[in-house]
Design an enzyme around this catalytic site. Structure first.
Site, mmCIF file in Angstrom:
data_model
loop_
_atom_site.group_PDB
_atom_site.id
_atom_site.type_symbol
_atom_site.label_atom_id
_atom_site.label_comp_id
_atom_site.label_asym_id
_atom_site.label_seq_id
_atom_site.Cartn_x
_atom_site.Cartn_y
_atom_site.Cartn_z
ATOM 1 N N PRO A 99 -4.812 6.654 -4.235
ATOM 2 C CA PRO A 99 -5.213 7.557 -3.139
ATOM 3 C C PRO A 99 -4.058 7.986 -2.251
ATOM 4 O O PRO A 99 -4.046 9.109 -1.748
ATOM 5 C CB PRO A 99 -6.249 6.734 -2.362
ATOM 6 C CG PRO A 99 -6.756 5.735 -3.331
ATOM 7 C CD PRO A 99 -5.619 5.417 -4.236
ATOM 8 N N HIS A 133 2.554 0.374 0.735
ATOM 9 C CA HIS A 133 1.499 0.582 -0.247
ATOM 10 C C HIS A 133 0.521 1.554 0.419
ATOM 11 O O HIS A 133 -0.410 1.139 1.117
ATOM 12 C CB HIS A 133 0.815 -0.730 -0.616
ATOM 13 C CG HIS A 133 1.754 -1.752 -1.193
ATOM 14 N ND1 HIS A 133 2.219 -1.690 -2.477
ATOM 15 C CD2 HIS A 133 2.334 -2.843 -0.632
ATOM 16 C CE1 HIS A 133 3.027 -2.717 -2.709
ATOM 17 N NE2 HIS A 133 3.123 -3.427 -1.605
ATOM 18 N N THR A 134 0.746 2.840 0.222
ATOM 19 C CA THR A 134 0.020 3.854 0.985
ATOM 20 C C THR A 134 -1.479 3.854 0.720
ATOM 21 O O THR A 134 -2.269 4.239 1.578
ATOM 22 C CB THR A 134 0.590 5.252 0.672
ATOM 23 O OG1 THR A 134 0.517 5.480 -0.738
ATOM 24 C CG2 THR A 134 2.030 5.349 1.134
ATOM 25 N N CYS A 135 -1.855 3.414 -0.475
ATOM 26 C CA CYS A 135 -3.290 3.395 -0.800
ATOM 27 C C CYS A 135 -4.051 2.475 0.137
ATOM 28 O O CYS A 135 -5.204 2.734 0.491
ATOM 29 C CB CYS A 135 -3.499 2.946 -2.242
ATOM 30 S SG CYS A 135 -2.795 4.063 -3.463
ATOM 31 N N PHE A 136 -3.405 1.377 0.524
ATOM 32 C CA PHE A 136 -4.081 0.363 1.341
ATOM 33 C C PHE A 136 -3.554 0.334 2.769
ATOM 34 O O PHE A 136 -3.844 -0.607 3.515
ATOM 35 C CB PHE A 136 -3.909 -1.015 0.684
ATOM 36 C CG PHE A 136 -4.380 -1.059 -0.744
ATOM 37 C CD1 PHE A 136 -5.720 -1.064 -1.040
ATOM 38 C CD2 PHE A 136 -3.463 -1.055 -1.792
ATOM 39 C CE1 PHE A 136 -6.159 -1.089 -2.354
ATOM 40 C CE2 PHE A 136 -3.884 -1.088 -3.111
ATOM 41 C CZ PHE A 136 -5.241 -1.100 -3.390
#
Length: 895
Positions: free
Chosen positions: A575, A859-862
């Protein structure tokens, strides 16, 4: 058929919401069920006809008598046998036990048998004597006495056969096309009679088996035959028998009846085809009337029958059944349910804010179902403007533009219901706002109780208001006053499956959260299944062109399922990478150098289609592509930092463009037009301006003269036509010149949203500022305090020096550095309008085990930022300053 209204109108006022029916105890009901009901049963008995005096005398008139009534005059006479008008009421006669003489009139020829028997002989023994004399099999005999069929288990004393009485012999099996059905139902009635007489009954599955067999044999292709077949159930008085069993003081009997009725009602919908199932309505009406009187409106079996009837009338409405003069469901059958449910909902609204209970979903659903045909029937007789004016005229009116007053009482009561429920809802919404204020102050965290059905009730009230002149103004004024609570209901309870057009047309009574929620319900939902995602592998150096290939040529259904994004030669996926792609591809689409869109002079964030976009041969395909991308960004709830100008937004919503709408797009033209309109009329008429109805446009380095109307070159602008000139000029500049571009963008948006109607509804339901917040995000600078309040820690503690240093360094960053850091951390550069609290999850700072010379990672998704425990503030500042450089902060995350 006797209507439901006939049976209950003595308890209900015709012009007000009545008090609820008091639930009668089942134990007390058996003693008077038959005598009360026979007056208004489907097979009518005259009011002066003798009634059973006790449960032991409760015997059902067989429908076969009615069948014979249709086939011969003699049997018709038998069907109507009753005491003559004015005769003394029926009472127990003095019996001389011993021999009894009575007469049995035979089926044909008017012949009569003289029978001698004892009072304690059974009816079955009489049938056997008749068989000996006539040869007619017992199974084909039915005896009618005083309008009711005698059951074979009864004795002559129980039947109260009088000396010298006259009985009618009816041959059922020879007078009907469905002898097996008659036999089945009569066997069931006999079984019920035995159960009711037995002191300790042991109910079996036989009743349910009979009911299933009866339904299974229903004709499925011929509606007329099916209607005739189902009438057997009514004419045999089977509903009365089943409800009598349900009213038994014996629990085993009640359970047996409950299971049987439930099975019969539920199975009918599953077994019968829809056209045939609609013919089932009179049977359900009969059950509803009986159960209402026997057990009350709160009884679960009654509620099941009522809901089943509601689903039927919602489908078929109020109309004709088989035969031109036979109504399947009538207004008189339906309106008592409307009254009953309105009363129940009104009472529940009165107590919902003081308890955790409110109006039940079943009651509200049934109310809406019964209201649908009622409104339709009333509207069918309403004038062309579709509005009823109160008070109604007393005289009957006919002719175009007037409405029939055949439902005068129902119309008045419907208006009373509207006013009553609207008043109750206003009180509930007002109390809700008080509770919501307390919730914001932290005084309570409880969800507002009993409110889950409020939105459905309000929708129905608005629908009723549409039928009465002036009622909608009252309704929407109340909604405007209760804007806070109304918006809360929308955000909390509005579902994707519901129709929300009634709200979208009145967006002024809602806030941004409510309008955004409704808009998001129009968009497809992002799917989580990996295999359904549309995969893209894109080279950053060819971002726009490769993105165009992946999106423009994909099937819309594939894109609606969601996207999976990777950049070539990069490990990051998920994401976070998708958010990054959306941001950069939208920046490229709306880059003025690509000639697709122009930014406004007064607000460089705002864009509208470039009339000269045709310099790119694929410009229309790119507009379709950009419509898809914007719809997908909204669907994924990603802020892209781009907003539309008002002239673009209004055209997407199907609205007209006015002079005030072009203020930001072209301030020079706006001021010029303003001066023309405000100039002294005499000066304008002197042709000082030297204007005609033309426009000079520069396109592809050449000037073109465009006539704004026929013969525009020679039409001089005067004080009388200057308004027309301004309107035509604005229309050409901002509508005609970009019509193709807007159409293709709208089509791309429609590809994702599903239909052009939904596309227009999406934009019509929003204000321009709403779309700004959804596309661009928050306009306020990033708040460090809000950032800190929405961040957790893993490995670090909030009291650690590294955490303290971190927030101090962030606090001293420029606004742009904070945006870059946020983007590095989350792939989000523009926060939602709610700030960090509007993100899908909280942020987190992780302690890594890497050496101190390593830069932070993410960790850009989280929403995770990772860095080691740097030994000093200066070292941390140096590392953070490096990653907050614009060319470094992008695509630095891992996954």
């Amino acid at each position: 058929m006797t209507s439901y209204l006939d049976a209950v109108n003595h308890r209900n006022a015709a012009t007000a919401v009545s008090a609820p029916n008091t639930k009668r105890k089942l134990d007390d009901y058996a003693d008077d069920l038959s005598s009360e009901y026979l007056v208004s049963c489907p097979v009518r008995m005259r009011k002066d006809q003798p009634l059973p005096s006790s449960p032991a005398d409760f015997h059902l008139r067989s429908a076969s008598g009615a069948s014979a009534c249709r086939s011969s005059a003699s049997s018709a006479a038998a069907c109507s046998t009753s005491s003559s008008p004015g005769s003394a009421p029926y009472a127990e006669s003095t019996r001389v036990f011993g021999r009894l003489q009575f007469f049995v009139r035979l089926l044909s020829g008017g012949n009569t048998l003289v029978i001698h028997a004892d009072f304690d002989d059974t009816v079955k023994s009489i049938h056997e004597k008749i068989q000996v004399s006539t040869g007619i099999p017992v199974t084909e005999q039915r005896l009618i006495y005083r309008g009711k069929q005698l059951q074979v288990e009864q004795t002559l004393a129980e039947c109260d056969i009088q000396n010298d009485a006259g009985l009618q012999l009816v041959g059922r099996m020879r007078s009907t096309g469905y002898p097996q059905a008659w036999q089945l139902i009569n066997d069931m009635v006999s079984e019920i009679f035995v159960l009711c007489k037995t002191e300790y009954p042991q109910p079996t599955q036989r009743i349910k088996k009979i009911l299933k067999e009866f339904l299974g044999n229903t004709p499925q292709t011929d509606v007329f035959k099916a209607s005739e077949y189902l009438q057997i159930f009514l004419l045999s008085r089977a509903p009365t028998a089943l409800v009598m069993l349900y009213a038994s003081p014996v629990k085993a009997n009640r359970d047996c009846a409950s299971d049987s009725i439930r099975l019969f009602i539920v199975s009918s919908k599953n077994i019968l085809s829809k056209p045939i199932y609609l013919q089932f309505a009179p049977i359900i009406i009969e059950f509803c009337m009986l159960l209402n009187r026997a057990a009350g409106t709160k009884d679960p079996v009654y509620c099941l029958c009522r809901s089943s009837l509601g689903s039927i009338v919602e489908s078929v409405g109020i109309g004709c059944g088989v035969g031109s003069d036979k109504l399947l469901v009538r207004m008189q059958d339906i309106f008592p349910f409307v009254r009953e449910l309105a009363t129940k909902i009104s009472e529940d609204l009165g107590t919902s804010m003081d308890s955790s209970m409110g109006p039940s979903e079943t009651d509200v659903r049934d109310f809406i179902a019964f209201m649908l045909p009622v409104k339709k029937v009333i509207v069918d007789g309403v004038a062309s403007d579709g509005k009823i004016t109160l008070p109604l005229r007393e005289e009957r009116i006919s002719g175009r533009g007037k409405y029939s007053l055949c439902y005068r009482d129902e119309i008045k009561l419907l208006h009373s219901i509207f006013l009553d429920l609207l008043e109750k809802m206003e009180h509930c919404l007002k109390k809700m706002e008080v509770r919501l204020e307390s919730k914001e102050k932290g005084e309570t965290t409880a969800v507002v109780p009993g409110s889950c059905q409020y939105l459905a009730i309000l929708k129905e009230l608005n629908s009723i208001a549409e039928r009465f002149k002036g009622a909608q103004k009252i309704f929407w004024e109340m909604m405007r006053l209760r804007k806070v609570s109304f918006s809360y209901l929308i955000v909390r309870f509005a579902k994707k499956s519901d129709d929300h057009h009634w709200i979208l047309k009145h967006k002024e009574v809602t806030n941004f959260e409510a309008r955004r929620h409704l808009a998001m319900l129009i968009l497809p939902e992002v799917k989580d299944e990996y295999e359904d995602l549309h995969e893209m592998l894109i080279d950053r150096s060819q971002l726009l062109s490769e993105s165009f290939e992946y999106i423009a040529h994909a099937e819309p259904e594939t894109l609606r399922g969601g996207l999976f994004m990777e950049f070539k030669n990069e490990e990051a996926t998920g994401p976070g990478v998708l958010r990054e792609w959306f941001f950069f591809v939208c920046q490229a689409i709306f880059n003025p150098q690509n000639a697709l869109y122009m930014c406004c002079t007064n607000d460089r964030r705002r864009f509208f289609p470039n009339p000269a976009s045709k310099v790119n041969q694929l410009h229309l395909e790119y507009f379709n592509f950009s419509g898809r991308v914007i719809a997908l960004a909204l669907m994924h709830k990603i802020q892209i930092g781009i907003v539309f100008d008002r002239v673009f937004f209004l055209q997407l919503a199907g609205k007209e463009i006015s002079l005030e709408d072009i203020r930001d797009a072209d301030p020079f033209l706006y001021n010029s037009c303003k001066q023309i309109l405000e100039m002294d009329p005499e000066i304008v008429d002197q042709d000082v301006l030297g204007l005609t109805f033309i426009r000079e446009a520069e396109e592809l380095e050449s000037r073109e003269i465009i006539e704004l109307c026929p013969n525009g070159r020679s039409t001089i602008v005067t004080s009388k036509n200057r308004k027309q000139y301004v309107d035509l000029l604005i229309r050409h500049c901002f509508v005609t010149s970009i019509a193709e571009q807007v159409t293709h963008f709208a089509q791309g948006f429609t590809d994702i949203i599903g239909s052009s109607e939904l596309q227009k509804s999406f934009f019509q339901g929003l204000d321009l500022e709403d779309l700004d917040w959804m596309l661009h995000g928050s306009e306020t600078p990033i708040s460090v305090e809000d950032w800190k309040a929405n961040t957790d820690y893993n490995g670090f503690k909030e009291s650690d020096p590294q955490i303290s240093w971190f927030w101090k360094i962030v606090g001293r960053m420029t606004a742009e550095q904070r945006k870059v850091l946020l983007f590095f951390w989350t792939s989000i550069k523009y926060l939602p309008v709610e700030g960090f609290g509007g993100l899908s999850s909280r942020l987190c700072i992780y302690k890594s085990t890497e050496s101190f010379d390593r830069l932070p990672s993410s960790h850009t998704c989280f929403y995770r930022l990772c860095f080691p425990p740097y030994p000093s503030k200066d070292i941390m500042k140096d590392r953070l300053n490096f990653i907050t450089q614009e060319h470094v902060g992008s695509s630095f995350g891992t996954w």
